[in-house]
Design a protein around this motif. Structure first.
Motif, mmCIF file in Angstrom:
data_model
loop_
_atom_site.group_PDB
_atom_site.id
_atom_site.type_symbol
_atom_site.label_atom_id
_atom_site.label_comp_id
_atom_site.label_asym_id
_atom_site.label_seq_id
_atom_site.Cartn_x
_atom_site.Cartn_y
_atom_site.Cartn_z
ATOM 1 N N LYS A 1 14.412 16.826 0.584
ATOM 2 C CA LYS A 1 15.872 16.936 0.542
ATOM 3 C C LYS A 1 16.300 17.321 1.951
ATOM 4 N N ASN A 2 17.133 16.496 2.562
ATOM 5 C CA ASN A 2 17.544 16.700 3.941
ATOM 6 C C ASN A 2 19.055 16.850 4.016
ATOM 7 N N LYS A 3 19.511 17.707 4.910
ATOM 8 C CA LYS A 3 20.947 17.875 5.154
ATOM 9 C C LYS A 3 21.189 17.639 6.639
ATOM 10 N N PHE A 4 21.596 16.422 6.955
ATOM 11 C CA PHE A 4 21.854 16.067 8.341
ATOM 12 C C PHE A 4 23.291 16.421 8.707
ATOM 13 N N LYS A 5 23.472 17.038 9.855
ATOM 14 C CA LYS A 5 24.783 17.531 10.278
ATOM 15 C C LYS A 5 25.506 16.585 11.243
ATOM 16 N N HIS A 6 25.037 15.373 11.366
ATOM 17 C CA HIS A 6 25.677 14.416 12.283
ATOM 18 C C HIS A 6 27.103 14.143 11.817
ATOM 19 N N ARG A 7 27.971 13.871 12.736
ATOM 20 C CA ARG A 7 29.385 13.684 12.404
ATOM 21 C C ARG A 7 29.741 12.254 12.030
ATOM 22 N N THR A 8 28.845 11.322 12.292
ATOM 23 C CA THR A 8 29.153 9.925 12.001
ATOM 24 C C THR A 8 28.156 9.347 11.010
ATOM 25 N N ARG A 9 28.577 8.311 10.321
ATOM 26 C CA ARG A 9 27.705 7.596 9.387
ATOM 27 C C ARG A 9 26.480 7.064 10.112
ATOM 28 N N ASN A 10 26.695 6.507 11.291
ATOM 29 C CA ASN A 10 25.605 5.952 12.088
ATOM 30 C C ASN A 10 24.598 7.040 12.475
ATOM 31 N N GLY A 11 25.083 8.216 12.822
ATOM 32 C CA GLY A 11 24.193 9.321 13.172
ATOM 33 C C GLY A 11 23.329 9.756 11.998
ATOM 34 N N ILE A 12 23.922 9.805 10.817
ATOM 35 C CA ILE A 12 23.170 10.171 9.613
ATOM 36 C C ILE A 12 22.127 9.101 9.302
ATOM 37 N N GLN A 13 22.498 7.846 9.443
ATOM 38 C CA GLN A 13 21.557 6.759 9.180
ATOM 39 C C GLN A 13 20.377 6.808 10.147
ATOM 40 N N LYS A 14 20.641 7.044 11.424
ATOM 41 C CA LYS A 14 19.558 7.128 12.414
ATOM 42 C C LYS A 14 18.640 8.304 12.133
ATOM 43 N N ALA A 15 19.215 9.448 11.787
ATOM 44 C CA ALA A 15 18.400 10.624 11.465
ATOM 45 C C ALA A 15 17.541 10.369 10.233
ATOM 46 N N ASP B 1 0.815 -1.208 0.000
ATOM 47 C CA ASP B 1 0.000 0.000 0.000
ATOM 48 C C ASP B 1 0.850 1.260 0.000
ATOM 49 N N ALA B 2 2.114 1.125 0.385
ATOM 50 C CA ALA B 2 2.989 2.291 0.479
ATOM 51 C C ALA B 2 4.402 1.897 0.067
ATOM 52 N N ALA B 3 5.185 2.901 -0.324
ATOM 53 C CA ALA B 3 6.572 2.652 -0.718
ATOM 54 C C ALA B 3 7.467 3.750 -0.143
ATOM 55 N N LEU B 4 8.710 3.370 0.147
ATOM 56 C CA LEU B 4 9.695 4.301 0.699
ATOM 57 C C LEU B 4 10.995 4.115 -0.058
ATOM 58 N N GLY B 5 11.633 5.213 -0.403
ATOM 59 C CA GLY B 5 12.922 5.154 -1.067
ATOM 60 C C GLY B 5 13.828 6.231 -0.509
ATOM 61 N N ARG B 6 15.140 6.020 -0.610
ATOM 62 C CA ARG B 6 16.070 7.034 -0.139
ATOM 63 C C ARG B 6 17.363 6.936 -0.926
ATOM 64 N N MET B 7 18.046 8.047 -1.023
ATOM 65 C CA MET B 7 19.363 8.112 -1.631
ATOM 66 C C MET B 7 20.192 9.028 -0.751
ATOM 67 N N ASN B 8 21.385 8.571 -0.378
ATOM 68 C CA ASN B 8 22.135 9.393 0.565
ATOM 69 C C ASN B 8 23.638 9.261 0.420
ATOM 70 N N TRP B 9 24.305 10.198 1.034
ATOM 71 C CA TRP B 9 25.754 10.192 1.208
ATOM 72 C C TRP B 9 25.986 10.249 2.709
ATOM 73 N N ALA B 10 26.146 9.080 3.307
ATOM 74 C CA ALA B 10 26.244 8.998 4.762
ATOM 75 C C ALA B 10 27.675 9.093 5.257
#
Length: 70
Positions: free
Chosen positions: A43-57, A6-15
């Motif tokens: 379009k999101n710009k996450f400022k986390h310093r780690t790959r894991n932080g960006i993934q969680k956000a 019923d729904a779909a989710l997609g993402r593209m990122n540079w973590a």
């Protein structure tokens, strides 16, 4: 029907932590959610310093987007 949803989710990122450019910096994440005829792309710009932080956000933002459609 096998595999229907019923729904779909997609993402593209540079973590990161490396590999970013000026046009596509580490922390840049596009998230798209579709349900029926509703489509949201952000379009999101996450400022986390780690790959894991960006993934969680990314997961948190994607879940909020899904909840807004259901």
């Amino acid at each position: 029907m096998i595999g229907s949803s019923d729904a779909a989710l997609g993402r593209m990122n540079w973590a990161g932590p490396n590999g970013g450019t000026k046009k596509k910096p580490v922390g840049l994440v596009y998230i798209g959610v579709k349900k029926s005829n509703k489509l949201i792309i952000t379009k999101n710009k996450f400022k986390h310093r780690t790959r894991n932080g960006i993934q969680k956000a990314t997961v948190k933002r994607a879940l909020k987007m899904i909840y807004s459609l259901i």
